[in-house]
Design a protein around this motif. Structure first.
Motif, PDB file in Angstrom:
ATOM      1  N   ASN A  35     107.888  58.864  -3.037  1.00 54.66           N
ATOM      2  CA  ASN A  35     107.649  57.799  -2.128  1.00 54.66           C
ATOM      3  C   ASN A  35     107.928  58.628  -0.895  1.00 54.66           C
ATOM      4  OD1 ASN A  35     106.417  55.475  -3.913  1.00 54.66           O
ATOM      5  ND2 ASN A  35     108.326  55.479  -4.701  1.00 54.66           N
ATOM      6  N   LYS A  75     111.270  52.277   4.097  1.00 59.44           N
ATOM      7  CA  LYS A  75     110.403  51.710   3.933  1.00 59.44           C
ATOM      8  C   LYS A  75     109.630  51.500   4.856  1.00 59.44           C
ATOM      9  CE  LYS A  75     108.953  48.627   0.218  1.00 59.44           C
ATOM     10  NZ  LYS A  75     109.033  47.576  -0.210  1.00 59.44           N
ATOM     11  N   ILE A 105     103.114  57.259  -0.217  1.00 60.30           N
ATOM     12  CA  ILE A 105     102.987  57.324  -1.978  1.00 60.30           C
ATOM     13  C   ILE A 105     102.309  58.675  -2.515  1.00 60.30           C
ATOM     14  CG2 ILE A 105     102.599  57.053  -4.337  1.00 60.30           C
ATOM     15  CD1 ILE A 105     102.836  54.271  -3.757  1.00 60.30           C
TER      16      ILE A 105
END
Length: 311
Positions: free
Chosen positions: A163, A275, A282
């Motif tokens: 990620n 994030k 991804i």
């Protein structure tokens, strides 16, 4: 015949007779005479000596193309012969970035070497842009890629996923008035970071960024994220390796896109993490070989061990 073809190829790669002669451990006059003999036999010039560096004629381009094909066949022949010994000898060449080779595949290398100690592992560090050419010319047998795999390459199955996460020097929180939904390495280790809110993407425009240079998958992804959300990135530095970008971020030279797997293996108190809201964050990596040509048993065994170890 093979030596003669190697002479032409070396001049083509080095761009001059003198450099090629030095690399081949020949005198320049001996090399020139050998090339003249080849050209007389073929009744056509292969090298354009009027240009600097020396370049190929049209006939020379055909000659080099065939040399590379023959060289690849010779390599495949040796690998097939070695396979008759049932993995008691042979070589396996893997290519990849510093991130893949030093942080992802280390346990796979260890297990493979323990199981097959007589197979020589050649580990070739290179950027994403060189993987394709190194696979096609036979310099490497195997690599990992997170792009769509199309001909002339072959997808040999899933390896792992990571990620993308934005690593930010702590001082930037105050300097750029960043939101407090950042997290730490511990949150990545226990996977609780998935519950944190994404960083609003407009903040990315404010922060000085270190990104990977063109030819790297992560460079393309960052550009696609910027285009998707119409962001104007404040790029202060470009480097060729993900690990280098991460270490530069730790000393405050800029924020950078990194991965959860790299953060897990690297400790630093100077960074916090955010994030990113994008499906491009991804990445799914697959084992990749050439589509055509012989796949040695050692490659297949490495892939098998890789799947067991990484998942």
């Amino acid at each position: 015949m093979h030596n003669e073809m190697l002479y032409i190829y070396t001049i083509y790669k080095e761009g001059s007779f003198s450099k090629a002669a030095e690399k081949l451990y020949l005198t320049q006059s001996a090399l020139s005479m050998a090339i003249q003999k080849i050209e007389r036999e073929l009744n056509t010039p292969l090298l354009d000596r009027s240009k600097r560096p020396v370049s190929l004629t049209l006939a020379g381009e055909i000659y080099i193309k065939k040399y590379l094909e023959i060289n690849k066949l010779e390599i495949e022949l040796l690998k097939e012969i070695n396979d008759l010994d049932n993995l008691n000898k042979g070589e396996l060449s893997l290519g990849g970035s510093q991130y893949i080779l030093s942080h992802i595949l280390l346990p796979v290398f260890s297990k493979f070497q323990k199981n097959y100690p007589r197979i020589k592992l050649n580990i070739i560090e290179c950027s994403s842009e060189l993987l394709n050419s190194n696979l096609l010319n036979g310099k490497i047998d195997l690599c990992l890629k997170c792009e769509d795999i199309k001909s002339p390459f072959s997808n040999q199955g899933f390896a792992f996923k990571d990620n993308l996460i934005l690593a930010v020097p702590k001082i930037y929180i105050k300097n750029f008035n960043l939101p407090e939904n950042y997290f730490f390495k511990e949150d990545i280790l226990n996977s609780s970071y998935h519950s944190f809110k994404n960083l609003p993407l407009e903040f990315i425009e404010k922060i000085p960024l270190i990104i990977l240079s063109k030819g790297n998958n992560l460079h393309d992804r960052v550009e696609m994220i910027a285009n998707e959300y119409n962001l104007k990135l404040n790029i202060t530095l470009e480097v060729s390796q993900l690990v280098t970008a991460f270490h530069l971020a730790t000393v405050g030279l800029g924020a950078t896109f990194t991965t959860n797997l790299l953060i897990e293996k690297t400790f630093n108190d100077n960074l916090v993490y955010y994030k990113i809201d994008s499906p491009l964050s991804i990445r799914k990596f697959n084992f990749v070989t050439r589509e055509k040509g012989y796949i040695p048993k050692a490659v297949l065994k490495f892939i098998e061990i890789g799947r067991e170890t990484l998942n």
